[in-house]
Write a protein that holds these residues in place. Sequence first.
Motif, PDB file in Angstrom:
ATOM      1  N   ARG A  79      25.144  81.586  54.009  1.00  0.00           N
ATOM      2  CA  ARG A  79      25.305  82.158  53.193  1.00  0.00           C
ATOM      3  C   ARG A  79      25.083  83.275  52.468  1.00  0.00           C
ATOM      4  O   ARG A  79      25.072  83.890  51.473  1.00  0.00           O
ATOM      5  CB  ARG A  79      23.469  81.927  53.846  1.00  0.00           C
ATOM      6  N   GLN A  80      26.023  84.096  53.379  1.00  0.00           N
ATOM      7  CA  GLN A  80      26.137  85.749  52.982  1.00  0.00           C
ATOM      8  C   GLN A  80      27.665  85.831  52.425  1.00  0.00           C
ATOM      9  O   GLN A  80      27.020  86.204  51.491  1.00  0.00           O
ATOM     10  CB  GLN A  80      26.750  85.921  54.931  1.00  0.00           C
ATOM     11  N   ARG A  81      28.106  84.143  52.702  1.00  0.00           N
ATOM     12  CA  ARG A  81      29.077  84.374  51.361  1.00  0.00           C
ATOM     13  C   ARG A  81      28.432  83.676  49.691  1.00  0.00           C
ATOM     14  O   ARG A  81      29.241  84.052  48.963  1.00  0.00           O
ATOM     15  CB  ARG A  81      30.410  83.215  51.945  1.00  0.00           C
ATOM     16  N   LEU A  82      28.374  83.090  50.034  1.00  0.00           N
ATOM     17  CA  LEU A  82      26.935  82.399  48.936  1.00  0.00           C
ATOM     18  C   LEU A  82      26.095  83.874  48.203  1.00  0.00           C
ATOM     19  O   LEU A  82      26.347  83.559  46.594  1.00  0.00           O
ATOM     20  CB  LEU A  82      26.060  81.072  49.086  1.00  0.00           C
ATOM     21  N   LEU A  83      25.633  84.441  49.017  1.00  0.00           N
ATOM     22  CA  LEU A  83      24.699  85.878  48.036  1.00  0.00           C
ATOM     23  C   LEU A  83      25.167  85.749  47.138  1.00  0.00           C
ATOM     24  O   LEU A  83      25.187  86.323  45.840  1.00  0.00           O
ATOM     25  CB  LEU A  83      23.669  87.242  49.239  1.00  0.00           C
ATOM     26  N   PRO A  84      26.648  86.492  47.315  1.00  0.00           N
ATOM     27  CA  PRO A  84      26.572  87.606  45.718  1.00  0.00           C
ATOM     28  C   PRO A  84      26.951  86.115  44.882  1.00  0.00           C
ATOM     29  O   PRO A  84      27.570  87.042  43.550  1.00  0.00           O
ATOM     30  CB  PRO A  84      28.277  88.228  46.649  1.00  0.00           C
ATOM     31  N   ARG A  85      27.847  85.269  45.166  1.00  0.00           N
ATOM     32  CA  ARG A  85      28.201  84.288  44.025  1.00  0.00           C
ATOM     33  C   ARG A  85      27.399  84.133  43.072  1.00  0.00           C
ATOM     34  O   ARG A  85      27.095  83.261  41.556  1.00  0.00           O
ATOM     35  CB  ARG A  85      28.672  83.120  44.425  1.00  0.00           C
ATOM     36  N   LEU A  86      25.620  84.356  43.653  1.00  0.00           N
ATOM     37  CA  LEU A  86      24.379  84.061  43.338  1.00  0.00           C
ATOM     38  C   LEU A  86      23.521  85.295  42.149  1.00  0.00           C
ATOM     39  O   LEU A  86      22.765  84.652  41.395  1.00  0.00           O
ATOM     40  CB  LEU A  86      23.845  82.936  43.657  1.00  0.00           C
ATOM     41  N   GLY A  87      23.910  85.975  42.871  1.00  0.00           N
ATOM     42  CA  GLY A  87      23.280  87.264  42.117  1.00  0.00           C
ATOM     43  C   GLY A  87      22.596  87.226  43.405  1.00  0.00           C
ATOM     44  O   GLY A  87      21.423  88.468  42.463  1.00  0.00           O
ATOM     45  N   LEU A  88      22.020  87.119  44.459  1.00  0.00           N
ATOM     46  CA  LEU A  88      21.037  87.686  44.725  1.00  0.00           C
ATOM     47  C   LEU A  88      21.675  88.668  46.220  1.00  0.00           C
ATOM     48  O   LEU A  88      22.307  88.874  46.976  1.00  0.00           O
ATOM     49  CB  LEU A  88      20.751  86.161  45.659  1.00  0.00           C
ATOM     50  N   ASN A  89      20.209  89.311  46.113  1.00  0.00           N
ATOM     51  CA  ASN A  89      20.657  90.305  48.044  1.00  0.00           C
ATOM     52  C   ASN A  89      20.135  89.671  49.073  1.00  0.00           C
ATOM     53  O   ASN A  89      20.054  88.731  49.307  1.00  0.00           O
ATOM     54  CB  ASN A  89      20.536  91.306  47.765  1.00  0.00           C
ATOM     55  N   HIS A  90      20.192  90.717  49.876  1.00  0.00           N
ATOM     56  CA  HIS A  90      20.110  90.282  51.180  1.00  0.00           C
ATOM     57  C   HIS A  90      18.699  89.725  51.549  1.00  0.00           C
ATOM     58  O   HIS A  90      18.255  89.178  52.857  1.00  0.00           O
ATOM     59  CB  HIS A  90      20.741  90.786  52.132  1.00  0.00           C
ATOM     60  N   ALA A  91      17.843  90.281  51.045  1.00  0.00           N
ATOM     61  CA  ALA A  91      16.285  90.483  51.325  1.00  0.00           C
ATOM     62  C   ALA A  91      15.668  89.044  50.295  1.00  0.00           C
ATOM     63  O   ALA A  91      14.623  88.441  50.725  1.00  0.00           O
ATOM     64  CB  ALA A  91      16.020  91.500  50.752  1.00  0.00           C
ATOM     65  N   ALA A  92      16.784  88.398  50.593  1.00  0.00           N
ATOM     66  CA  ALA A  92      16.192  86.496  49.210  1.00  0.00           C
ATOM     67  C   ALA A  92      15.441  86.017  49.998  1.00  0.00           C
ATOM     68  O   ALA A  92      16.049  85.844  51.139  1.00  0.00           O
ATOM     69  CB  ALA A  92      17.084  86.441  48.644  1.00  0.00           C
TER      70      ALA A  92
END
Length: 381
Positions: free
Chosen positions: A316-329
């Motif tokens: 999930r941590q590696r996917l978040l930047p690629r999906l344009g989401l932050n850690h609060a998603a």
Amino acid sequence: MSTQTVVGSTLTERWRVLRWVLLALAAIAAVAVLSTLLTSPRSGGPLDPGSTSADGTHALIALLRERGVTVVEAASIADVEREAREDTLLVAAQTFHLFDEDLLDRLADVPGDRLLIAPIGRTREALAPRLRRDDVTEYAGLRPGCDLREATRAGTVQFGIAETYDATGPVRVTRCYDGALARYTDDGRTVTVVGSDGFVTNSQLLQEGNAALAMNLAGTHPRMIWFAPQFSESDGAPGGAALPDLIPRQVYWLVLQLALAVVLLAWWRGRRVGPLVAEQLPVVVRASETVEGRGRLYRSRRARDVAAEALRTATRQRLLPRLGLNHAASPAAITQAVADRCGLDPQAVAHSLYGPAPADDTELVNLARALDDIERQVAQS
């Protein structure tokens, strides 16, 4: 036509073009410098009437002049003595240079009413002898609590940290804001003391009630002298105060006690822990060996739930930047983003990213493959 003539003509033409470019750049630079000089804030010391910095009082002086008050900006005690009259209010704002005994004695002889802003002990004793310091309190939105017209019209005021005052003898003192504002009349002279200077500064003038109180107090007379000395007039003569002279003696004892306590604490902790020893690592361990060792540890303890959660968290941590989401998603947002990106079933994605712990090693291996496949599809989409 010779080669030298052609080269000379080319250089001449280039110089003509370059000359206009340089002139344009020089004009732009001159305009930028002039605009900066004209629009930059005018610096100055604390409570300086000409300063537009945060601790200056230029805004209040401008408001008083717009209100019709004649403001005299006195730079020295000679200016005060020359401009002082019975119908003129003297505003003495405490600065680092308002401490000389001769200066205070000369101010005490000046005719007219007085308004003292945050005076220290020596200034208060010379210019407001009927008042004594009561306490120091931090105020936030304090109400007047008195019948003084200037205070009741201003209402709630944000003083910040302020001193409070009370009477030293049988004199009638009007106390507002729990004593942060005090006024009394003696020998026909009205003396007003305020235990804070923040409410008159440019940075705090717009806070609740501050501007109204400052204008009400400083605008009681049609003519006012603002005296906030920005330099010392003593020239090293006895009575002039340096910065160490302004620090109460109790502060030195407090600092000494704190230093002694810190030394004793460091000595105690040092004896308890022991001396520091510098050690080098016996061997450099590769990252792959660390991962394998942690995996064997999880397997020996059958901690498939911990291993699965570690794999899912890392994915999930590696996917978040690629999906344009932050850690609060939220999990739902991450699941939907992955499904939309890769065209997968949202339920299958949610089961892989947030599902239950694997029941055996085979399910754990299948989960690792599924997470790797999701991450690969997101990276390639």
